[in-house]
Scaffold this motif. Structure first.
Motif, short mmCIF file in Angstrom:
data_model
loop_
_atom_site.label_atom_id
_atom_site.label_comp_id
_atom_site.label_asym_id
_atom_site.label_seq_id
_atom_site.Cartn_x
_atom_site.Cartn_y
_atom_site.Cartn_z
N GLY A 33 45.25 -46.69 21.50
CA GLY A 33 45.19 -45.89 20.29
C GLY A 33 46.18 -46.40 19.25
N HIS A 34 46.04 -45.91 18.03
CA HIS A 34 46.92 -46.36 16.94
C HIS A 34 48.40 -46.12 17.26
N ASP A 35 48.70 -45.12 18.07
CA ASP A 35 50.08 -44.79 18.42
C ASP A 35 50.51 -45.38 19.76
N GLN A 36 49.74 -46.35 20.27
CA GLN A 36 50.02 -46.89 21.61
C GLN A 36 50.33 -48.39 21.57
N ARG A 37 50.83 -48.88 20.47
CA ARG A 37 51.05 -50.32 20.32
C ARG A 37 51.94 -50.88 21.42
N GLU A 38 53.04 -50.20 21.71
CA GLU A 38 54.01 -50.74 22.68
C GLU A 38 53.42 -50.80 24.09
N THR B 132 40.28 -43.88 15.96
CA THR B 132 41.26 -43.58 17.00
C THR B 132 41.70 -44.81 17.79
N GLY C 155 42.98 -48.41 18.06
CA GLY C 155 43.69 -49.28 17.13
C GLY C 155 43.84 -50.71 17.59
#
Length: 355
Positions: free
Chosen positions: A83-88, A118, A120
């Motif tokens: 997801g967009h907030d799961q880059r790491e 949703t 990313g």
């Protein structure tokens, strides 16, 4: 007198029994009516060489030639979605699994139901394969029989004692020089029955739902899709889609079933990354994957009694490691030199749990 009495007719017991049948008379006891009834029959059936801790990766690599030469593998591919907030966490998974990052546009061309609002990040590998698990089980059983051994179902072990050799009650009496503990979620119970110190192997539940093909799509060329952080996965299977929450909830040895709330939460995580809602679950089930305290397999003779042999704690790696794991057990039992390096052999032997 039986040379090697194997308790457990899943992939661990059958593969180990097949290897040991080259060195003596083998009898396999399976409690259920069919082989591979529990965890082995509920596997995701994927070979991904980079999946697992270092010793598992070594077993994966050593198993590949056997899996290929016997025609057990067919192309599937793997796609990681974040997801967009799961880059790491996405990048960590991508590195661990040695995947190639691709654009979301490219990912949607491969899996058209991905939601661009949703999802990313995406990465892929073509080096992931479906495993013909049923044929593997049956082939190992055939090797045992061809070498003069036997595979017996409906043989639940009720008592174990040792009087110079092993005496096992399982409907009838079986006497053996060596006892192989390949009982999956029940391995510590078998050890306790045999008077062997249990290792602390923990069964953990993983649930699965079978869905109709989303929006009627042809899923033939779709990869297995893995959510970042191993938070869910979806795998095409015979025109349907299998979706798992990827839970690893501690359990106890039993005929497992899916937890409705856990399954619903996992389906919600999957739904969040796709455009097609889940409108119907055709069926669901669960299996118990067993893990040792350090998360890797337990293979070879027990240090307190070398006639008690472990083939246990396969976790989620049973089928993809079976060829090499079973060979290592046979090597350790017979004193043969293993093709694995000494570091990985030490990481797999039961002696590592001794104080």
């Amino acid at each position: 007198m039986i040379d090697f009495l194997v308790i457990g007719g899943g992939i661990a017991g059958l593969s180990t029994g097949a290897r040991l049948s080259e060195h003596g008379h083998v009898v396999v006891l399976e409690a259920e009516e069919a082989l591979g009834y529990h965890t082995s029959g509920r596997s995701a059936a994927l070979f991904e060489k980079g999946y697992g801790p270092p010793s598992v990766k070594a077993l994966n690599a050593a198993s590949e030639a056997h899996l290929v030469s016997n025609g057990y593998l067919s192309p599937r591919g793997l796609m990681l979605i974040g997801g967009h907030d799961q880059r790491e966490v996405f990048q960590q998974d991508r590195k661990d699994l040695r995947l190639q990052e691709i654009s979301l546009k490219d990912a949607m061309a491969r899996v058209p139901i991905l939601n661009p609002h949703t999802a990313g990040f995406a990465a892929v590998s073509t080096a992931a394969f479906d495993i013909d698990t049923d044929r593997m089980l049956q082939d190992f059983a055939r090797v045992i029989r061809a070498n003069g051994g036997a595979v017996r179902t409906r043989r639940k072990v009720t008592a174990i004692e040792k009087e110079g050799h092993w005496i096992v009650q399982a409907g009838d009496t079986h006497e053996a020089h060596n006892l192989v503990n390949a009982a999956g979620a029940w391995v510590d119970k078998v050890a306790t029955m045999a008077g062997i110190t249990p290792i602390g192997i923990e069964p953990r539940r993983r649930s699965m739902a079978r869905l109709p093909a989303p929006a009627g799509h042809d899923l033939t060329g779709w990869p297995l899709i893995l959510g970042a952080g191993e938070s869910w996965y979806a795998k095409p299977d015979a025109g349907k889609l299998l979706v798992s929450p990827c839970e690893a909830d501690p359990s106890f040895p039993h005929d497992a079933y899916a937890d409705d709330m856990v399954l619903a939460e996992g389906l919600a995580r999957y739904e969040a990354m796709v455009t097609e809602p889940v409108t119907r679950v055709e069926t669901n089930w669960a299996g118990l994957r067993s893990f040792s305290p350090d998360g890797t397999l337990v293979l070879g003779p027990d240090p307190a009694d070398p006639s008690f042999i472990w083939s246990a704690a396969q976790g989620g790696y049973g089928f993809q490691t079976a060829p090499a794991a079973s060979q290592l057990v046979a090597d350790l039992v017979t004193g043969s030199q293993s093709d694995l390096d000494a570091t990985n052999v030490a990481a797999l032997k039961p002696v590592r749990f001794c104080a």
